[in-house]
Design an enzyme around this catalytic site. Structure first.
Site, short mmCIF file in Angstrom:
data_model
loop_
_atom_site.label_atom_id
_atom_site.label_comp_id
_atom_site.label_asym_id
_atom_site.label_seq_id
_atom_site.Cartn_x
_atom_site.Cartn_y
_atom_site.Cartn_z
N GLU A 1 0.85 -1.19 0.00
CA GLU A 1 0.00 0.00 0.00
C GLU A 1 0.88 1.24 0.00
O GLU A 1 2.00 1.19 0.46
CB GLU A 1 -0.85 0.04 1.29
CG GLU A 1 -1.58 -1.24 1.55
CD GLU A 1 -2.28 -1.27 2.90
OE1 GLU A 1 -2.23 -0.26 3.63
OE2 GLU A 1 -2.86 -2.30 3.22
N LYS B 1 2.35 4.50 1.59
CA LYS B 1 2.43 4.97 2.98
C LYS B 1 1.98 6.43 2.99
O LYS B 1 2.68 7.32 2.54
CB LYS B 1 3.84 4.84 3.53
CG LYS B 1 3.90 5.21 5.00
CD LYS B 1 5.22 4.84 5.63
CE LYS B 1 5.16 4.98 7.14
NZ LYS B 1 4.83 6.33 7.61
N ASP C 1 0.99 10.07 4.11
CA ASP C 1 1.62 10.97 5.06
C ASP C 1 0.57 11.86 5.73
O ASP C 1 0.42 13.02 5.39
CB ASP C 1 2.67 11.81 4.33
CG ASP C 1 3.73 12.32 5.29
OD1 ASP C 1 3.66 11.97 6.48
OD2 ASP C 1 4.60 13.06 4.84
N TYR D 1 -6.77 1.27 6.40
CA TYR D 1 -5.76 0.28 6.06
C TYR D 1 -5.57 -0.83 7.09
O TYR D 1 -4.66 -1.64 6.97
CB TYR D 1 -4.41 0.94 5.77
CG TYR D 1 -3.93 1.90 6.85
CD1 TYR D 1 -3.70 1.48 8.15
CD2 TYR D 1 -3.69 3.23 6.54
CE1 TYR D 1 -3.26 2.35 9.12
CE2 TYR D 1 -3.25 4.12 7.50
CZ TYR D 1 -3.03 3.68 8.79
OH TYR D 1 -2.60 4.54 9.74
N LYS E 1 10.55 3.10 2.72
CA LYS E 1 10.45 4.53 2.43
C LYS E 1 11.04 4.89 1.06
O LYS E 1 11.87 4.18 0.52
CB LYS E 1 11.20 5.33 3.51
CG LYS E 1 10.65 5.16 4.92
CD LYS E 1 9.36 5.85 5.07
CE LYS E 1 9.17 6.86 6.13
NZ LYS E 1 9.98 7.39 7.07
N CYS F 1 15.25 46.03 -13.70
CA CYS F 1 15.63 44.72 -14.22
C CYS F 1 17.15 44.55 -14.10
O CYS F 1 17.91 45.40 -14.58
CB CYS F 1 15.21 44.62 -15.68
SG CYS F 1 15.80 43.11 -16.47
N CYS G 1 18.48 44.57 -18.05
CA CYS G 1 18.42 45.68 -19.00
C CYS G 1 18.21 47.01 -18.29
O CYS G 1 18.06 48.04 -18.94
CB CYS G 1 17.33 45.44 -20.03
SG CYS G 1 15.67 45.53 -19.33
N CYS H 1 9.81 42.58 -15.73
CA CYS H 1 10.45 43.54 -16.60
C CYS H 1 9.57 43.60 -17.84
O CYS H 1 9.31 42.58 -18.46
CB CYS H 1 11.85 43.06 -16.96
SG CYS H 1 12.55 43.92 -18.37
N CYS I 1 14.15 43.26 -23.73
CA CYS I 1 15.09 42.90 -22.67
C CYS I 1 15.88 41.66 -23.10
O CYS I 1 15.30 40.62 -23.43
CB CYS I 1 14.34 42.61 -21.37
SG CYS I 1 15.38 41.84 -20.10
#
Ligand code: IVH
Length: 662
Positions: free
Chosen positions: A114, A116, A118, A224, A312, A406, A409, A424, A429
């Site tokens: 299954e 796991k 969290d 589960y 894991k 920016c 430029c 920008c 640019c």
């Protein structure tokens, strides 16, 4: 007309509502409209108000509400809720397998695997089929009574489909990533502290003293396992989960029996690959010995059973230090702050840069140059800084603010009302232009071999390329003036540019970098319109008629094709010899065919199945009509099945669907 006995009527309404609730929340496949459901619920509320003596705690009207508590009462578990040992890699899992085989005296063991999840472990107690209480795991022996809060979770049935004498069922309560993000956005707007991750948000929501607050959070559950059970027969974990499903409890659809260690390892890598596409977070798989008799023989240690292990996934987070924060200008002009960090390995890949997204994120997470931070890398996603670790500060850390001009430029930048990004807006640019060319020539777009970052930088600097169409007017003598450009490489580059003239239309469209139109949507749009001219003339309404196109995309496409500069570039691309042909792909085996899905598929999520159809030139539709070619019926198919039968639409199984897309 015969007047129905109100008590009977109440009972029937409750049963109907419970059944619809199950279809809606557990199977994700409703049979009636929300309005119809509300009507039934209101009818029940009215009857119960008239006859309060018949209100029972398992009535759907009793989900919300309840008094706020001062503290949670302790609730002992009749059987301890154990935790799991971890296997951190394949060799640790194989050790577990070897020990299990040795203890059972077998060559190979049948496992059940299954995801796991969290979230937060809880126990639900049903007596004679009715939910009577529920608790957190607590210290494993005694939990907290959070019954009122659990009752607000729509995927927890208040009564089971069968009145079995006693069932203590265990599962994980979680919050989807999407719900977590929405919750945090709201909290930010309200000036409340943010949750670090969906797990914390689920825990915080479940341990609310006021059940009204819990009710406002879309928590969900997957079951589960069990504690004490009276009146249910099963010989294996698989049979147990089947039985739980039949009682109306929600079981994760990705669970699967695996015969032997090799199958478990395959399952582990398969789930690991799908991990980032799942709507909720998982951090590994749980491997359980399937046969109950075997579980009993193996028994348990103090804290964990010997018959199960958490296998894991590699960590997706690490801590490191920010050395500097730089600013990158993207192809749409967005200024993105990027953390330059001491390199760390995350999930086997070295990471030294992570996005900080924008100024709001930097402020919200209070991230400073010199900070120790938690960094996260999830699959192909760009690494990001999750949070700063304030306790590790020395005092020398420096706050950071995005520049007003920016960095490339020096033009003035703006931050439009309601947007998080600073931009920008100078179309010329050079940083934006470089990024646009880089994207245009990338593998998944025009795939111009040899046109790398350094070269693009020079082409832009020398003003040889002012927009992507200029690439198709480059000549050998232009290239000869560039650094480290030998005659041979100039020829090769021109050849690569020439080859790209014949890329199919969907890749040209993707390369143009229309906002929100990625690789997949480019294909969808091109399959629908078949020529750039038709797409360029499409109205928002027309675009919205395509199942996968939402308002944001429709707006962006129309904007793009109504900007004179863009139309000019398209003209010049054509003039430069880019053919822009729609190529029905050779694997477009489903061209012209429409598919609708109902019920849950075993191997694919709904999105994955739809993507397969589209990849092969077909269309995925949300509802069945006489024009639908196929209805793919998964497990627990709903009302669409009946509709398809009535309309004579061809109904196929998941296996048949798989044959078609193969
Ligand atoms: S079975 C004795 N199955 O993992 C077996 N646990 O470290 C106990 N978890 O507290 C648990 N997904 O919160 C099991 N599919 C799953 C699970 C799962 C998540 C959590 C659960 C438990 C923790 C154990």
């Amino acid at each position: 007309m015969h007047m129905q006995d109100p008590e009977e009527k109440i009972k029937r309404l409750r049963e109907q509502l419970a059944a619809h609730n199950y279809r809606y929340y557990v199977l994700d496949d409703p049979e009636i409209s929300d309005a119809e459901y509300d009507r039934l619920l209101r009818e029940l509320i009215a009857l119960e108000t008239e006859h309060p003596q018949w209100i029972t705690p398992d009535s759907p009207t009793q989900r919300v509400g309840g008094q706020a508590a001062d503290a949670f009462e302790p609730l002992p578990h009749s059987i301890a809720m154990l935790s799991l040992d971890n296997a951190l890699d394949e060799s640790e899992f194989l050790e577990f397998d070897e020990r299990t085989r040795r203890l059972l005296g077998r060559e190979s063991v049948n496992y059940f695997c299954e995801p796991k999840l969290d979230g937060l472990a809880v126990e639900l107690i049903y007596e004679n089929g009715r939910f009577i209480a529920g608790s957190t795991r607590g210290d494993g022996l005694v939990g907290e009574n959070i019954s009122q809060n659990l009752k607000t979770i729509k995927t927890i049935p208040l009564s089971l489909f069968q009145p079995i004498p006693r069932l203590e069922v265990r599962g994980e309560v979680l919050l989807s990533r999407q719900a977590f993000e929405k919750l945090n956005r709201q909290r930010q707007a309200d000036g409340e502290p943010l949750f670090a991750n969906p797990r914390n948000a689920a825990a915080g929501s479940l341990r609310q003293l006021d059940p009204q607050i819990t009710a406002s959070r879309p928590l969900e559950i997957f079951c589960y396992g069990v504690g004490q059970v009276i009146g249910l027969d099963y010989d294996s974990h698989q049979q147990l989960l089947e039985a739980l499903k039949k009682l109306g409890l929600r079981v994760n659809p990705l669970v699967r029996p695996c015969a032997g260690a090799a199958e478990v390892i395959r399952y582990h890598s398969e789930i690991s690959e799908r991990r980032n596409q799942l709507p909720y977070e998982i951090d590994g798989i749980v491997v359980k010995v399937n046969r109950l008799a075997d579980q009993e023989r193996l028994g348990a240690k103090t804290k964990s059973p010997r018959w199960a292990i958490a296998y894991k996934f590699p960590a997706q987070q690490e801590t490191t230090q920010i050395l500097d924060i730089i600013v990158q200008v993207g192809r749409t002009g967005v200024l993105t702050p990027v953390a330059v960090m001491k390199p760390v390995k995350i999930g086997g890949v070295e990471v030294s840069r992570a996005t900080l997204h924008n100024q709001d994120e930097i402020d919200r997470k209070d991230i400073r140059v010199g900070d120790w931070v938690l960094v996260q890398r999830a699959g192909d996603v760009i690494p990001e800084v999750v949070k700063s670790i304030a306790s590790r500060r020395s005092g020398a850390e420096k706050k950071f603010t995005l520049p007003e001009t920016c960095p490339e430029c020096a033009s003035h930048t703006i931050r439009p009302e309601g947007e998080a990004a600073r931009r920008c807006i100078n179309l010329a640019c050079p940083a934006q232009l470089r990024e646009r060319i880089y994207h245009f020539s990338s593998k998944k777009a025009m795939d111009i071999d040899g046109l790398g970052e350094k070269l693009i930088e020079q082409l832009v600097e020398k003003k040889l390329v002012k927009d992507v169409s200029d690439l198709y007017f480059l000549q050998e003598k232009d290239l000869a003036s560039l650094d480290r450009m030998a005659e041979k490489s100039a020829k090769n580059l021109l050849q690569a540019i020439d080859a790209s003239r014949r890329r199919p239309l969907d890749r040209v469209l993707f390369g143009l970098g229309v906002r929100f139109v990625g690789e997949h949507l480019s294909r969808v749009l091109v399959n629908h319109f078949t020529s750039l001219d038709k797409l360029a003339r499409a109205s928002e309404e027309e675009l919205l008629g395509i199942p996968e196109v939402g308002p944001q995309v429709a707006r962006s496409v129309v904007d793009f094709f109504s900007t004179p500069e863009n139309l000019g570039i398209l003209k010049r691309l054509q003039k430069g010899g880019v053919t822009m042909q729609w190529q029905p792909r050779t694997d477009a085996t489903l061209a012209g065919k429409s598919f609708c899905f109902t019920g849950s598929l075993e191997k694919y999520s709904r999105e994955e199945a739809e993507a397969l159809v589209i990849q092969r030139g077909g269309r995925a539709v949300a509802s069945v009509s006489a024009k639908t070619d196929y209805l793919v019926a998964g497990e627990a198919a709903g009302s669409k099945l009946a509709k398809a039968q009535t309309l004579g639409v061809k109904i196929i199984s998941e296996a048949e669907f798989e044959q078609l897309v193969k």
